[in-house]
Scaffold this motif. Structure first.
Motif, PDB file in Angstrom:
ATOM      1  N   HIS A  16     -17.649   5.533  10.926  1.00 17.15           N
ATOM      2  CA  HIS A  16     -18.198   6.081   9.673  1.00 17.15           C
ATOM      3  C   HIS A  16     -17.649   7.461   9.311  1.00 17.15           C
ATOM      4  N   LYS A  17     -16.484   7.790   9.836  1.00 22.69           N
ATOM      5  CA  LYS A  17     -15.854   9.065   9.465  1.00 22.69           C
ATOM      6  C   LYS A  17     -14.412   8.780   9.052  1.00 22.69           C
ATOM      7  N   ILE A  18     -13.898   9.616   8.126  1.00 20.44           N
ATOM      8  CA  ILE A  18     -12.493   9.448   7.739  1.00 20.44           C
ATOM      9  C   ILE A  18     -11.640  10.011   8.871  1.00 20.44           C
ATOM     10  N   GLU A  19     -10.946   9.119   9.539  1.00 16.86           N
ATOM     11  CA  GLU A  19     -10.094   9.529  10.658  1.00 16.86           C
ATOM     12  C   GLU A  19      -8.793  10.117  10.123  1.00 16.86           C
ATOM     13  N   TRP A  20      -8.306   9.510   9.048  1.00 11.65           N
ATOM     14  CA  TRP A  20      -7.023   9.945   8.484  1.00 11.65           C
ATOM     15  C   TRP A  20      -6.922   9.419   7.063  1.00 11.65           C
TER      16      TRP A  20
ATOM     17  N   ALA B  98       0.834  -1.213   0.000  1.00 13.32           N
ATOM     18  CA  ALA B  98       0.000   0.000   0.000  1.00 13.32           C
ATOM     19  C   ALA B  98       0.863   1.254   0.000  1.00 13.32           C
ATOM     20  N   ASN B  99       0.485   2.197  -0.840  1.00  9.00           N
ATOM     21  CA  ASN B  99       1.175   3.488  -0.826  1.00  9.00           C
ATOM     22  C   ASN B  99       0.217   4.625  -0.465  1.00  9.00           C
ATOM     23  N   TYR B 100      -0.999   4.247  -0.107  1.00 14.50           N
ATOM     24  CA  TYR B 100      -1.970   5.246   0.335  1.00 14.50           C
ATOM     25  C   TYR B 100      -2.820   4.610   1.441  1.00 14.50           C
ATOM     26  N   ILE B 101      -3.047   5.355   2.490  1.00 11.05           N
ATOM     27  CA  ILE B 101      -3.786   4.799   3.634  1.00 11.05           C
ATOM     28  C   ILE B 101      -5.046   5.639   3.888  1.00 11.05           C
ATOM     29  N   VAL B 102      -6.154   4.935   4.114  1.00  7.64           N
ATOM     30  CA  VAL B 102      -7.387   5.614   4.545  1.00  7.64           C
ATOM     31  C   VAL B 102      -7.837   4.936   5.830  1.00  7.64           C
ATOM     32  N   GLU B 103      -8.034   5.716   6.869  1.00  2.21           N
ATOM     33  CA  GLU B 103      -8.485   5.143   8.141  1.00  2.21           C
ATOM     34  C   GLU B 103      -9.891   5.623   8.458  1.00  2.21           C
TER      35      GLU B 103
END
Lengths: 234, 248
Positions: free
Chosen positions: A215-219, A206-211
């Protein structure tokens, strides 16, 4: 290569608000790892990106196209994305051969039958699957169904492949073949989104992270930004 | 409730839109259509035959006793046309289709939702309404029509056979007397009712099947709703069509 853009996405079900004003941008050609606990909304977000679920409000673009409407328009010239489901999600009243032929028939009506069969045969050989084309999904083991689901996603050569728990039910050998396939396709320019509770070699690609959290984008950001963020927080 | 009605209206509109695309999608939808005709039409012939035989025979046995006592046995032909051709000839096949095919469609689609199969189709850019619903509606309509015609023929022939065997009425006389009673409207009503009933049953069965959200426990609940709504709709449309044909 597919750039993914979500702007002010709002979704609610009959009981509560699921996404409120969710925005996200993933650069083209990314290998994205989607992280988050149980019930954080990972599958929901994947469904929105995959054009399966139309948001009540907001826009979802994959490669410049509003994905839900683009899919609904049944444009057969290009396949924006394909989805690998946790359980394979093979159509139960079709045999495996018909299941794999379905997206090919739909997206490539002009492709000769022999070429379609060749494509299916290629993936069958790759995963060491034999004599299952005439078998209905209900008569097959979960790992075979999962592999068939993986083949169905790759066979249409989409710009983006969304993977929801792709390692589940597979043994080590099957995972190794799958990971090699993903690596090859990624090098060719296919974007990937991976959501998995199991950490394998692919997670490190992975070269991109979505946390996601509740139900909200934390990071969200590149892997380097993610590492820097971790160091800063420590 | 209002949300459900809005969703149903949208669903009906989507069905119409997808019907227009059916020719374009022919290469992938045709197999679904064939399977639906096989299951709804061909596999139902046995139960339709049995019911038609019983209905035709019973009307003669019950009716003849009454009409002979009244002193006018020839009225039996009017009763046969009114009861079989105008009403039961389409109503009974419709009920059988609700019980056999309507429930099967709702259960199948409901389970497909639970297993993510509907999501899989959508993710491939294949409209579930276009691929699953439209061929099923077309299949059910194309099956109900010949089944209703077949039901009528068998019920009337059974009536003639029972009349000859039990009451010594010559079969050919029965056919001629019956033919004299049948009007063009009676044939037309079979065609119209079959199409309307078939469309309604399949539409409601598909709608309720796709209304299943996540759990397999919703499937039997939706199936029972589909049956109730289908029977109620068939009754309402039956009354409306009969009123339009014979009272207006």
């Amino acid at each position: 290569m597919s750039e993914i853009k979500l702007s002010s996405v709002y979704i609610r079900n009959s009981e509560k608000e699921l996404f409120s004003d969710l925005s996200l941008s993933i650069p083209a050609g990314s290998f994205t790892l989607l992280r988050g606990g149980n019930g954080s909304g990972k599958f929901l977000l994947l469904k929105v990106i995959g054009g399966i679920l139309q948001p009540d409000k907001g826009e979802v673009e994959v490669n410049g196209n509003e994905v839900y409407n683009y899919l609904a328009s049944e444009n057969t010239t290009s396949v924006p994305s394909a989805f690998i489901f946790q359980n394979g999600a093979m159509i139960s009243n079709l045999n495996i051969g018909e299941n794999l032929m379905l997206p090919l028939d739909f997206h490539f009506p002009q492709m000769p039958l022999t070429e379609k069969k060749k494509k299916i045969e290629y993936y069958m050989k790759l995963f060491g699957l034999k004599n299952i084309l005439n078998v209905r999904p209900s008569n097959l083991e979960p790992d075979i169904l999962k592999l068939a689901g993986i083949i169905r996603a790759f066979i249409v050569e989409p710009g983006l492949i969304i993977m929801h728990e792709p390692f589940e039910k597979l043994d080590d050998d099957q995972i190794n073949i799958f990971e090699k396939l993903v690596e090859e396709e990624y090098k060719k320019g296919t974007s990937f989104i991976l959501s998995s509770r199991i950490n394998r070699k692919l997670s490190n690609m992975a070269n991109y992270i979505v946390e996601l959290y509740d139900h909200k984008i934390e990071w969200s950001g590149t892997i380097d930004e993610f590492r820097n963020n971790l160091i800063l927080n420590d | 409730m209002i949300k459900q009605v809005v969703y149903f209206i949208n669903f009906c509109a989507e069905v119409l839109v997808q019907f227009r695309k059916i020719i374009r999608r022919g290469h992938v939808g045709i197999a679904v259509l064939q399977k639906q005709i096989l299951f709804t039409g061909i596999d139902a012939f046995t139960i339709i035959s049995l019911t038609a035989l019983v209905i035709g025979g019973l009307i003669i046995i019950q009716g003849n006793t009454i009409f002979v006592n009244l002193g006018n046995s020839s009225i039996i032909y009017t009763v046969l046309v009114s009861v079989v051709t105008r009403e039961l000839g389409t109503f009974i096949p419709a009920l059988i289709i609700v019980a056999r095919s309507g429930t099967a469609i709702t259960t199948e689609l409901g389970n497909m939702v639970v297993n993510n199969e509907i999501n899989a189709l959508t993710s491939m850019g294949i409209s579930p309404v276009g691929y699953l619903v439209v061929p099923r509606i077309a299949g059910v309509v194309l099956s109900v029509l010949p089944l209703s015609v077949y039901f009528n023929i068998i019920a009337l022939l059974a009536a003639g056979a029972v009349y000859q065997v039990f009451y010594d009425v010559i079969f050919l006389d029965f056919i001629f007397n019956l033919a004299a009673e049948i009007e063009l409207n009676d044939i037309l009503i079979i065609l119209i009712k079959s199409v309307v009933f078939g469309y309604t049953i399949a539409l409601l069965a598909c709608f309720h099947g796709l209304q299943v959200m996540v759990a397999s426990t919703e499937v039997p609940q939706r199936t029972s709703k589909a049956v109730v709504h289908s029977i109620a709709s068939v009754i309402v449309f039956d009354i409306i069509i009969t009123v339009i044909f014979y009272f207006m």
